[in-house]
Design an enzyme around this catalytic site. Structure first.
Site, short mmCIF file in Angstrom:
data_model
loop_
_atom_site.label_atom_id
_atom_site.label_comp_id
_atom_site.label_asym_id
_atom_site.label_seq_id
_atom_site.Cartn_x
_atom_site.Cartn_y
_atom_site.Cartn_z
N GLU A 276 2.70 8.85 9.69
CA GLU A 276 3.22 10.05 9.05
C GLU A 276 3.38 11.17 10.08
O GLU A 276 2.50 11.40 10.91
CB GLU A 276 2.23 10.48 7.95
N LYS A 338 8.45 11.49 0.44
CA LYS A 338 7.20 11.47 -0.30
C LYS A 338 7.40 12.16 -1.64
O LYS A 338 7.91 13.27 -1.72
CB LYS A 338 6.11 12.19 0.50
N CYS A 388 0.70 8.49 2.95
CA CYS A 388 -0.66 9.02 2.90
C CYS A 388 -1.24 9.04 1.49
O CYS A 388 -1.54 8.00 0.92
CB CYS A 388 -0.70 10.41 3.53
#
Length: 521
Positions: A276, A338, A388
């Site tokens: 990330e 995301k 994440c």
């Protein structure tokens, strides 16, 4: 003189105060966190839940039961996410006292879910005049698991340290493809309730139910819910181990960009993935030709390259994304945004801008992507990224696999866990990734900055791994899987249905017991 053992309902037995029970519950909740990685003492979790249920059953009132549940949830959360102090204090400029207060306030709030669960169970027991076995085996376990499920989605959810994660290495793991992590929480709580009946007249029923549950879980582990899809692919997962202080330091950016470019282009592979925000700049801020150089490498080597990078579509619209660069010429790069953002870290909840300004987190007001996004085609495989924190939302990943016209055959998590220092956050995040593999029957690739950079097979086992806190590149060959587990098709609906049936069965049990008492009166 013969000593007489006092019965639990003996009015002459000294009664512990609610405050004393709360203290015991808080300690038990904190100790239960030792059941998670890296220690993995999962039997301790069952003991801690048994202690909670015992204190709730012995409470003087419904209100006292709720307070005891709140204390347990507070201890559980405080011990489970204490590492958030690191990001608040070290990286977001909160003083030590304020950072500590923030963690305590979060834990106080999260304890409310357990308070609701235990208070609700106590209320049902009192209202229905419920027999003790019905409370221990049916209502308390169902209430506990439903409380955890609520914690996982209310106010966008905070599912960290869900009880079921501790059982990715226990026989209960066999239920993950059917019931998911919350179903494992329920079965662990059912076992705790059964243990409390070891001295009750119904002990053989209770212990038999618990033994059958665990034996069935062991047997379920031998079932294969998914099957191999296409040919295996070669993968290289980059772990930069670049300190956050250096990663976001303007004076060190050139060195960071150069480091990841060298690691990616050192050797070809079917899939090469970086963590990330491995590229910590927006596209327009990058040196001229930087992204093009990755594209040229992909075309020349036949590699598919996944770069973690923030992407800006307008001055007020940017996202935490990954870009996929394929060998084929033409067309825009693959992009995944995301979608499940972190409150206070990636978006600002209504009325809390003052708090986020004080924390000074980079990229604190992002735009989330759609839940359903296409996978990245890599030869015979389809790779579905997640970034994440959203790895902790198993139902969303299962829904993506269920609803996609072409479901992914591999999962890929890219993370930056350097925010949490050298803490238990990394092994706990790995445990979460393993649960996603168990639920979906899909291998999981994890590319992180500081660890855990791993390959997890479709049965939740780590097959390749890099040491934590060391720079390196993990090379492996991975077989993608296709097909659907029951959890992919139903998500949490099966678990919730069974929990509701358990509560209904407790009601019927209570009615039958009441009828027997009336006949004998």
């Amino acid at each position: 003189m013969r000593w007489r053992r006092a019965r639990p309902d003996d009015p002459t037995r000294p009664q512990r105060s609610t405050q004393g029970r709360m203290l015991i519950a808080a300690v038990a909740g904190a100790a239960g966190v030792l059941s998670f990685a890296p220690l993995g003492w999962w039997p301790l979790q069952i003991l801690s839940l048994a202690i909670l249920f015992y204190q709730v059953l012995r409470a003087a009132s419904v209100k006292a039961s709720a307070w005891i549940g709140w204390a347990f949830g507070f201890g559980w959360c405080l011990a489970g996410v204490h590492w958030l102090y690191i990001v608040l204090n070290r990286f977001n400029n909160l003083s030590a006292p304020i950072a500590a207060i923030a963690i305590v306030l979060l834990s106080l709030f999260m304890g409310g879910y357990t308070a609701l669960a235990m208070g609700g169970a106590a209320w049902l027991r009192k209202r229905w005049a419920m027999p003790l076995p019905a409370a221990n085996l049916l209502v308390l376990p169902a209430a506990w698991a439903i409380g955890e499920w609520l914690r996982g989605w209310v106010f966008t959810g905070f599912p960290w340290a869900t009880a079921g994660y501790a059982h990715n290495i226990s026989p209960l793991a066999g239920y993950a493809p059917l019931l998911g992590v919350y179903g494992l929480s329920w079965l662990a709580a059912l076992t705790a309730g059964a243990l409390l009946l070891a001295m009750h007249k119904s002990r053989w029923i209770a212990l038999g139910l618990a033994a059958t549950t665990w034996l069935a879980g062991f047997a379920l582990q031998s079932l294969a819910w998914t099957h191999a899809a296409g040919r295996p692919i070669s993968v290289r997962l980059v772990q930069g181990n670049i300190a956050l202080e250096r990663k976001f330091d303007p004076a060190q950016l050139e060195q960071t960009l150069r480091s990841y470019y060298r690691s990616v282009t050192a050797a070809p592979a079917d899939l090469i993935a970086t963590p990330e925000t491995a590229v910590p700049l927006f596209q327009h801020q990058l040196p001229t030709g930087y992204l093009d150089a990755f594209g040229q490498f992909a075309r020349k080597s036949g590699s598919h390259v996944v770069l973690g990078i923030p992407v800006m579509d307008s001055p007020t619209n940017y996202s935490n994304s990954v870009l996929g660069l394929a060998p084929a010429l033409g067309g825009a790069p693959y992009r995944y945004n995301k979608h499940h953002l972190v409150p206070f870290g990636e978006f600002i909840p209504l009325g809390f801008r003052w708090f986020t300004d004080m924390m000074q987190i980079p990229l604190s007001e992002q735009t989330g992507g759609q839940l359903l996004q296409p996978a990245f085609a890599v030869k015979d495989q389809r790779v579905l990224p997640n970034i994440c924190y959203e790895n902790a939302f198993g139902e969303e990943i299962a829904q993506q696999l269920n609803d996609a016209p072409q479901p992914a055959t591999l999962l890929l998590n890219v993370s930056e866990l350097g925010w949490y220092g050298q803490s238990v956050a990394i092994p706990q995040h790995l445990q979460i990734s393993q649960m996603r593999s168990l639920e979906t029957g899909r291998p999981m690739l994890s590319a992180t900055n500081t660890g855990a950079t791993v390959v997890i097979d479709s049965r939740g086992q780590v097959t390749h791994a890099l040491p934590y806190y060391e720079a390196g590149v993990l090379s492996a060959t991975v077989q993608g899987m296709s097909g659907s587990t029951p959890y992919i098709r139903l998500q949490n609906r099966l678990f919730l249905g069974l929990a509701a049936l358990a509560v209904a069965a407790a009601w019927l049990w209570s009615r039958q017991s009441a009828k027997k008492r009336l006949k004998s009166a």
